[in-house]
Write a protein that holds these residues in place. Structure first.
Motif, PDB file in Angstrom:
ATOM      1  N   ARG A 172       4.295   6.812  -4.386  1.00  0.00           N
ATOM      2  CA  ARG A 172       3.191   7.622  -3.862  1.00  0.00           C
ATOM      3  C   ARG A 172       2.587   8.501  -4.943  1.00  0.00           C
ATOM      4  O   ARG A 172       1.358   8.687  -5.003  1.00  0.00           O
ATOM      5  N   ILE A 222       0.400   6.335  -7.086  1.00  0.00           N
ATOM      6  CA  ILE A 222      -0.855   6.017  -6.405  1.00  0.00           C
ATOM      7  C   ILE A 222      -1.820   7.195  -6.498  1.00  0.00           C
ATOM      8  O   ILE A 222      -3.022   7.021  -6.751  1.00  0.00           O
ATOM      9  N   PHE A 253      -0.957   1.298 -14.185  1.00  0.00           N
ATOM     10  CA  PHE A 253      -0.317   1.386 -12.872  1.00  0.00           C
ATOM     11  C   PHE A 253       0.488   0.133 -12.570  1.00  0.00           C
ATOM     12  O   PHE A 253       1.646   0.207 -12.120  1.00  0.00           O
ATOM     13  N   THR A 256       4.655  -0.110 -12.002  1.00  0.00           N
ATOM     14  CA  THR A 256       4.957  -0.140 -10.566  1.00  0.00           C
ATOM     15  C   THR A 256       5.151  -1.577 -10.110  1.00  0.00           C
ATOM     16  O   THR A 256       4.265  -2.414 -10.298  1.00  0.00           O
ATOM     17  N   VAL A 268       4.562  -0.792  -4.596  1.00  0.00           N
ATOM     18  CA  VAL A 268       3.180  -0.597  -4.139  1.00  0.00           C
ATOM     19  C   VAL A 268       3.116  -0.666  -2.624  1.00  0.00           C
ATOM     20  O   VAL A 268       2.504   0.194  -1.959  1.00  0.00           O
ATOM     21  N   LEU A 271       2.326   2.577  -0.101  1.00  0.00           N
ATOM     22  CA  LEU A 271       1.205   2.633   0.832  1.00  0.00           C
ATOM     23  C   LEU A 271       1.672   2.913   2.253  1.00  0.00           C
ATOM     24  O   LEU A 271       1.035   3.666   2.999  1.00  0.00           O
TER      25      LEU A 271
END
Length: 259
Positions: free
Chosen positions: A19, A22, A118, A122, A127, A131
């Motif tokens: 998170r 992100i 990213f 990750t 991922v 989310l």
């Protein structure tokens, strides 16, 4: 060449909660659009590259250097032709239009590099669960994770088909860039057919495992926000707020440009 973009490194960036990464990705997408002056965009680019250095992910930029260079040149030229300004530079190109084109190109380059870093830090599983932890429906998160997983698969399929055609005598390396592109175009058909077949098998595998049978799911991967994550989010949020304050104060603009 390994088609996967993820780099297994033991860095503090890799250990961040998905998170947090992100949030950082969204912030890095927003940061270059705060300014219009290419000098400020270069400062943002230096910041993103420094972040990639800390994550030990700069090696992946060698994969897309040609794409980044093409974006930089083509975007700058197009906006220099389409835009207009107050200060003539040469022929029909104005100084403000050239600067705006360079700024726009740097924006795109920065977002592409941020996305590359990213994906380099990750995993696909992170991922998806990141989310979900943010409140995104699992089906959408699964679709995003699957799309990211299919891209390396398609690339690997293309490489395999290209090697098979080379073993049959197909010359894919000679000629200029246009000729090489034309030689690679026939390879798209078997790549497309193979991808469609794999997608059909994948959908049947999901149905056989009861995908979506229950609204709630359990996860093997455990994630938790730590003090490091909170520090990174607060620090980057303060940086983004400071950049917005600078822009509102009149810094980082580009006067005299008109579309």
């Amino acid at each position: 060449m390994d088609p996967s973009l993820y780099l297994d490194r033991d860095t503090w960036v890799h250990r961040l909660d998905p998170r947090t990464k992100i949030f950082l990705l969204l912030g890095m997408f927003a940061l270059p659009f705060v300014f219009l002056n290419p000098l400020y965009e270069l400062a943002v680019l230096a910041l993103v590259l420094f972040f990639g250095y800390l994550a030990q992910s700069l090696a992946n930029l060698r994969r897309i250097w040609f794409i980044l260079l093409t974006i930089l040149i083509v975007t700058t030229i197009l906006w220099s032709i389409v835009g207009s300004g107050r200060t003539p530079l040469f022929l029909f190109v104005e100084r403000e239009a050239l600067l705006y084109g360079l700024s726009t190109a740097l924006r795109i380059v920065i977002t592409v590099i941020a996305g590359m870093f990213f994906l380099s830090t990750t995993r696909n599983e992170e991922v998806g669960i990141g989310l979900v932890r943010l409140g995104i429906p699992y089906r959408f998160a699964f679709a995003v994770s699957t799309a990211l997983r299919l891209v390396p698969t398609v690339v690997a399929t293309g490489l395999t088909i290209g090697q098979a055609q080379r073993s049959r005598g197909l010359d894919l390396e000679s000629g200029n860039i246009i000729q090489r592109i034309r030689k690679h175009l026939p390879l798209l058909v078997p790549v497309f057919v193979t991808t469609v077949r794999s997608t059909n098998v994948f959908s049947m595998a999901l149905e056989s495992k009861g995908f979506g049978a229950r609204p709630e799911r359990t996860y093997f991967l455990r994630t938790a926000m730590s003090g490091r994550d909170a520090l990174v989010i607060v620090g980057f949020g303060a940086l983004l707020a400071g950049c917005i304050a600078l822009r509102l104060a009149g810094y980082g603009g580009l006067e005299g440009f008109s579309r």
